[in-house]
Enzyme design. Sequence first.
Site, PDB file in Angstrom:
ATOM      1  CG  ASP A 204     -15.144  -8.720 -36.114  1.00  0.00           C
ATOM      2  OD1 ASP A 204     -13.476  -8.890 -36.343  1.00  0.00           O
ATOM      3  OD2 ASP A 204     -15.349  -8.888 -37.743  1.00  0.00           O
ATOM      4  CG  ASP A 210     -15.021  -1.000 -35.477  1.00  0.00           C
ATOM      5  OD1 ASP A 210     -14.641  -2.428 -34.376  1.00  0.00           O
ATOM      6  OD2 ASP A 210     -13.542  -0.326 -34.845  1.00  0.00           O
ATOM      7  CG  ASP A 212     -11.346  -2.687 -40.101  1.00  0.00           C
ATOM      8  OD1 ASP A 212     -11.294  -1.942 -40.864  1.00  0.00           O
ATOM      9  OD2 ASP A 212     -11.158  -3.019 -39.014  1.00  0.00           O
ATOM     10  CG  ASP A 213     -10.878  -8.900 -41.540  1.00  0.00           C
ATOM     11  OD1 ASP A 213     -11.050 -10.387 -41.127  1.00  0.00           O
ATOM     12  OD2 ASP A 213     -10.811  -7.925 -40.209  1.00  0.00           O
ATOM     13  CE1 TYR A 315     -10.781 -13.877 -34.682  1.00  0.00           C
ATOM     14  CE2 TYR A 315     -11.735 -12.087 -33.462  1.00  0.00           C
ATOM     15  CZ  TYR A 315     -10.848 -12.653 -33.979  1.00  0.00           C
ATOM     16  OH  TYR A 315     -10.221 -11.679 -35.084  1.00  0.00           O
ATOM     17  NE  ARG A 501     -10.731  -2.896 -36.363  1.00  0.00           N
ATOM     18  CZ  ARG A 501     -11.487  -3.669 -36.112  1.00  0.00           C
ATOM     19  NH1 ARG A 501      -9.767  -4.371 -35.205  1.00  0.00           N
ATOM     20  NH2 ARG A 501     -12.343  -4.546 -36.323  1.00  0.00           N
TER      21      ARG A 501
END
Length: 646
Positions: A204, A210, A212-213, A315, A501
């Site tokens: 991320d 937050d 998510d994955d 990233y 989200r």
Amino acid sequence: MLQNNALLAQLKQQIRSSTPRVEGVIKATQKGFGFLETDEGESYFVPPPAMKQVLHGDRVGAVLHEEGDKKRVEPDTLIEQGLDRFVARVQKREGRLAVVPDHPLINNALKARIKRSLDEASVGDGDWIVARLVRHPLKTDDRSFLAQIDELVAKADDPAVPWRVTLARHALEQECPEAGDDWPLLDEGLTREDLNAEPFFTIDGEKTRDMDDALRIMPREDGGWDLSVAIADPTAYVSEGHAADLEARTRAFTVYLPGQNVTMLPEQLADDLCSLWEGKERPVLACTLTVHADGSLGHYRFFAATATSHAKLAYDRISDWLEGQGDWTPADEIAEQLKALRAMTEARSAWRAEHALVFRDTPDYVFDLDEAGNVLGVRTEERRIANRMIEESMIAANACCAHLLAEHVGHGIFNVHRAFEPEKAEAAQEFLASQDIQVEREQLTELSRYTELKRELEGRDDAWLDVRLRRFQGFTSMSAKPGPHFGLGLAAYATWTSPIRKYGDMVNHRLIKRVLKGEQAPAEASLALTEQLTERRRLNRMAERDVKDWLYVRYLGPAAEAQEAFDAEIIAINRGGMRVRLTANGATAFIPAPLMHNDRTKVAIDDKEGRIQIEGEERFKLGDHIRVALTEAREETRSLVGRPTD
């Protein structure tokens, strides 16, 4: 008396029926006069005195006056009010209260009153408020405009004005939802597999909270890869119909603005209990899928589990490491996975380029803000290999979700995108024919034929053609039934990878769990829900754009004063001029026709074709890259004005 009024009304009706009339929408100008534009495309002049009785956007009936070749209209009947709920600034003058709508073409100071529940002393000159127009001079028994102040949005000196005003304009929530005191895991009747020992990782932004994955990838002995996607599971805490669920349904999405997020779920869930933090065991909904060596998808399996992220990665660091830059190195168990994920990404991207469609990479522009909301700078973030790794993984996982829901449920929340709506396909076909591109109707309306055409058009690398064709194309919408996503070139697409989200992803999570438990699926989502999700997504994007426009004007004010020049691309052309995007920072600016040539009559604008001639020669067209000098930064309208330097 009543009889006299009836006779007067009858007389007025007789006069109206015998007088030439037109109907249309009022288009105001900043010079006091305006125009009435009919549905047939006719335009009639509205003189300044008559404009004082109407507002921009009003649909009215009007008397048509013809004096030789000149035509003007006098509005006398209100059909539909153009202004209802609106954001405005308070104006207090000598004890009189008025509001000025925050609209570039409405500068009227409207007489106002304050809602009884508001304290009049709390509303001062220059403050930002939400108001409603309750009287209109063209309404029966109304003599003038009157607005009612319903809500104080921000004080004049509040540094958060750009955010608060924008959210209020689009009727979006200002704060994150309130959290409950306790969030126990629900007993859902699911058996959760234990994946905690598996070295999952997240990728991320540096500041993302937050998450998510999380991913896990393993090369297969026979070639290809097994990719495991573990997705945060808020429905393990929030039951359908719970207050937090109803609030999430209303909000539909987390709103991401520069410097501020307004979450869909309570922050305690979004940023903590559900977020896949490194070293924290979390309930997840997972999918393991096979990606063959050629990039095609194979078998997949959905299941409930618990998992722990072993690394929170960013990233840029991953991209630098994979490209041999920087001094950061991941742990061995993660390093091998990143190499495998990169190989899978290249294979999957190549497969989609040949059999589906791949979006062109475009940069993201990120604002660096101080605590007061002042813009320190704007960074360009290119879509590098790490971004593509996550993108390809999520697209693959969402394609599997769409297949599962279509096969086992028959409905869900699907993202449907038709390249050309049926009513625009014929016009698009005629446009392409005018460019010596002969296409059959099926190439615009059938997915397999369209993907072939799209790849052919992209091979031309014609920016003007690409931008011009967008005028005929449709938008992505939410649908309860499976449908094609022409933008991705996929037969169906349903997201489940961002449930923190997106409320639609929560809906899909619950449907997947029904399949896992062998339960009968509930009734499909209502049209009202899918339309609300589509509309909320549109409002969120508009809010993000509006806040950015405000920040760009503040940031580029000094550049406009210095008439600094920038590289830019022409992204739109209309009757008044052209809109450009500055390559260095992503800001948009308008170049009015008078700034293209000192003699306006020598500027010929063809807004339908997206071309501009000056002194009979074509000088600009959609997609062109030009040099632009900023001339004004107007905070009252959040707009930048420029001129070509060529």
